[in-house]
Design a protein around this motif. Structure first.
Motif, PDB file in Angstrom:
ATOM      1  N   ALA A  90      -1.145  -7.311   6.955  1.00  0.00           N
ATOM      2  CA  ALA A  90      -1.560  -6.532   5.499  1.00  0.00           C
ATOM      3  C   ALA A  90      -2.420  -7.860   4.658  1.00  0.00           C
ATOM      4  CB  ALA A  90      -0.451  -6.192   4.859  1.00  0.00           C
ATOM      5  N   TYR A 137       1.178  -1.318   0.164  1.00  0.00           N
ATOM      6  CA  TYR A 137       0.470   0.461  -0.253  1.00  0.00           C
ATOM      7  C   TYR A 137       1.059   0.931  -0.289  1.00  0.00           C
ATOM      8  CZ  TYR A 137      -3.281  -3.167   1.701  1.00  0.00           C
ATOM      9  OH  TYR A 137      -4.097  -4.285   1.581  1.00  0.00           O
ATOM     10  N   VAL A 185      -7.619   0.594   7.791  1.00  0.00           N
ATOM     11  CA  VAL A 185      -7.778  -0.704   7.315  1.00  0.00           C
ATOM     12  C   VAL A 185      -9.297  -1.034   7.069  1.00  0.00           C
ATOM     13  CG1 VAL A 185      -8.068  -3.090   8.404  1.00  0.00           C
ATOM     14  CG2 VAL A 185      -5.637  -1.547   8.657  1.00  0.00           C
ATOM     15  N   VAL A 218      -3.515   1.365   6.461  1.00  0.00           N
ATOM     16  CA  VAL A 218      -2.767   0.398   5.565  1.00  0.00           C
ATOM     17  C   VAL A 218      -1.336   0.531   5.986  1.00  0.00           C
ATOM     18  CG1 VAL A 218      -5.153  -0.629   5.344  1.00  0.00           C
ATOM     19  CG2 VAL A 218      -3.489   1.312   2.893  1.00  0.00           C
ATOM     20  N   VAL A 258      -5.688  -8.117   6.220  1.00  0.00           N
ATOM     21  CA  VAL A 258      -6.839  -6.987   5.316  1.00  0.00           C
ATOM     22  C   VAL A 258      -7.062  -7.798   3.873  1.00  0.00           C
ATOM     23  CG1 VAL A 258      -6.797  -4.750   4.827  1.00  0.00           C
ATOM     24  CG2 VAL A 258      -5.593  -5.418   6.556  1.00  0.00           C
ATOM     25  N   LEU A 295       0.911  -1.351   8.138  1.00  0.00           N
ATOM     26  CA  LEU A 295       0.838  -2.241   9.079  1.00  0.00           C
ATOM     27  C   LEU A 295       2.340  -3.665   8.566  1.00  0.00           C
ATOM     28  CD1 LEU A 295      -3.139  -3.747   7.466  1.00  0.00           C
ATOM     29  CD2 LEU A 295      -2.564  -2.873   9.782  1.00  0.00           C
ATOM     30  N   VAL A 343      -9.954  -0.257   3.282  1.00  0.00           N
ATOM     31  CA  VAL A 343      -9.699  -0.623   2.656  1.00  0.00           C
ATOM     32  C   VAL A 343     -10.648  -2.316   2.299  1.00  0.00           C
ATOM     33  CG1 VAL A 343      -8.332  -2.481   1.280  1.00  0.00           C
ATOM     34  CG2 VAL A 343      -7.303   0.104   1.911  1.00  0.00           C
TER      35      VAL A 343
END
Lengths: 323, 204
Positions: free
Chosen positions: B135, B88, B94, B127, B138, B130, B97
């Motif tokens: 990540a 990202y 988060v 993000v 996510v 992370l 996204v």
């Protein structure tokens, strides 16, 4: 929202101050500025309200157009390096207008010129995009396309002897010196319409940050979104290039500075980037008029000189905004 | 009927034929792992099933329909995909996204998924801050909020600690028990994939 009002407030203050700046010495300048209808036929009134005011308005409108164009360029390519100058959009617009002027179809500053520029801008952007197979290639091929088109502009200008084709420096650095009220009548409606369209496409442009494959996986067509953004981008760049030439760096810097202030969401970003673009361009143009009167400095040099340090500072400070 | 069926599939990347004559049939309500060493083409296989890359030869069908004949939005309804190595550069949160481009149903499922994947502590973080494992979760969450029949996951456990691993595994097993079809790409050895119903080795 508070910070946006602050930006607009700064813009208003700077505009008023800019009205008082210029090569001509105007007596009682603030009286004329605070009383726009006073002594309408005097030279002082004409200098302030018929020469300086349209130019200031043009700086604000062009700066806003470029600020929004930069947001669309970076968002639609999902690439922090993208800007109209790198994608070939600006050079394409220059070639478009120049072709129109030299073929006697249009004159600079007319609606026809905007149309020629839009076609050139969109074709160049699509050409870059159709050749690129990755984000990195988009930039490298874009630089190549820009270089070719910029060289074409330079060569054509060296061979053409017509004064109305403007100078090489107009096409590579831009100038607000030749702005007329008619320029504003073209800039304003295009800014409003494209601004609205950009606001509409903004959430879809957010989505592109996931990468094309992920966009596809959740059922959206990344290329369609990108094409919409490109069309708006090309029109915005076209209207600026065909009225004031190519102004360097603004479309790259304004979105980054705006992102530092308000984060990456494109809907909000459009407003902030427009305001910041307007502020930088107005400041640069005022400086170009005021520093060494009656000489004017090339505006593109000042936008770079002003925008670049702010850009570097925001990127250094805004560590986690983007990396 | 097999939910995912591959018949004599061949895939070319660059000029190299990475998959040549691969066939498999994955039934609903099963978890299948495809394993193999780096560069054996297993991620290409997943990309082909997701409809991202064209086939050089053969045929892939989802729920009995050839994927080349299913529209983009129908494919998206049918299957969810988890890719690996997400990077990202923009500081969306988060939650933003996960919700991006999803329908309302999926957005309503978000809180529950964030909870199950133990992401509440960083759900409102950017993000860009992370770790690799976070990540990756996510990405898993982005797929799991979607109510699909098929889940395709590329190395979903690669960067996870043991606690997260078992959490993800139990979610996938729950989905399997609900009758979903799950395909996992892994480079790990077969012993650590005992939680899968079938393991297909691309070299075999």
């Amino acid at each position: 929202m508070k910070r946006f009002y602050l930006l607009v407030f700064a813009l208003v203050l700077l505009s008023l101050y800019a009205l008082s700046l210029g090569a001509a010495d105007v007596a009682n300048v603030w009286h004329y500025i605070t009383h726009p209808l006073f002594d309408i036929n005097s030279p002082s009134h004409q200098i302030i309200w018929e020469i300086r005011a349209p130019r200031i308005a043009a700086a604000i409108l062009v700066g806003s157009c470029l600020g929004i164009a930069g947001v669309l360029a970076q968002g639609s390519t999902n690439n922090p390096l993208a800007d109209p100058a790198i994608l070939g959009t600006s050079a394409g617009a220059s070639v478009g207008v120049l072709a129109g002027v030299l073929l006697n179809v249009v004159t600079i500053g007319s609606v026809g010129a905007v149309i020629c520029a839009s076609i050139g801008a969109l074709l160049a952007t699509l050409f870059t995009f159709s050749l690129a197979r990755s984000a990195l290639q988009l930039i490298t091929i874009g630089i190549g396309v820009s270089a070719i088109l910029t060289a074409v502009v330079g060569l054509v200008l060296s061979m053409a002897t017509r004064a109305d084709a403007r100078s090489v420096s107009f096409w590579s650095f831009g100038s607000l010196a030749l702005v007329t009220p008619r320029t504003l009548l073209i800039l304003l409606p295009i800014l409003l319409v494209c601004g609205f369209l950009a606001w509409q496409v903004a959430p879809a442009v957010d989505l592109l940050s996931l990468g094309d494959e992920s966009v596809r996986h959740i059922g959206h067509d990344a290329q369609k979104i990108r094409l919409r953004a490109f069309a708006i981008l090309a029109t915005l760049v076209a209207v600026t290039v065909s009225s004031v030439g190519s102004i360097a760096f603004l479309a790259l810097a304004a979105p980054h500075i705006a992102r530092y202030l308000v984060g990456p969401r494109n809907r909000t970003l459009i407003f902030y980037s427009a305001a910041i673009g307007a502020l930088i361009l107005l400041f640069a143009d005022s400086a170009s008029r005021a520093l060494f009167p009656p000489n004017e400095l090339p505006i593109g040099l000042l936008t770079s000189l002003l925008g670049a340090p702010i850009l570097i500072l925001t990127l250094k400070k805004g560590g986690d905004v983007w990396r | 009927m097999a939910m995912i069926s591959l018949q004599d599939v061949a895939i070319t990347r660059g000029r190299r034929l990475v998959i040549d004559g691969f066939s498999a049939a994955l039934e609903a309500g099963t978890i299948t792992a495809i394993v193999g060493p780096n560069g054996c083409g297993k991620s290409s296989l997943l990309a082909a099933i997701a409809g991202d890359i064209p086939l050089t030869r053969g045929e892939i069908s989802l729920a009995g329909r050839d994927i080349s004949e299913i529209s983009l939005s129908q494919q998206a309804e049918l299957r969810s995909v988890v890719l690996q190595n997400r990077n990202y550069w923009l500081s969306y949160t988060v939650r933003e996204v996960i919700a991006m481009g999803q329908n309302r149903d999926a957005q309503q499922r978000m809180d529950a998924i964030v909870e199950v994947l133990d992401m509440t502590t960083f759900a409102d973080q950017s993000v860009t801050t992370l770790s690799g494992g976070q990540a990756q979760r996510v990405e898993i969450a982005r797929a799991l909020v979607r109510d699909s029949e098929i889940y395709l996951l590329d190395e979903p456990l690669a960067a996870q600690d043991s606690q997260s691993k078992s959490r993800v595994i139990s979610i996938l097993q729950k989905l399997r028990d609900q009758g979903k079809t799950i395909l996992v790409i892994a480079h790990s050895d077969k012993q650590s994939l005992s939680w899968c119903d079938h393991v297909i080795d691309t070299l075999a």
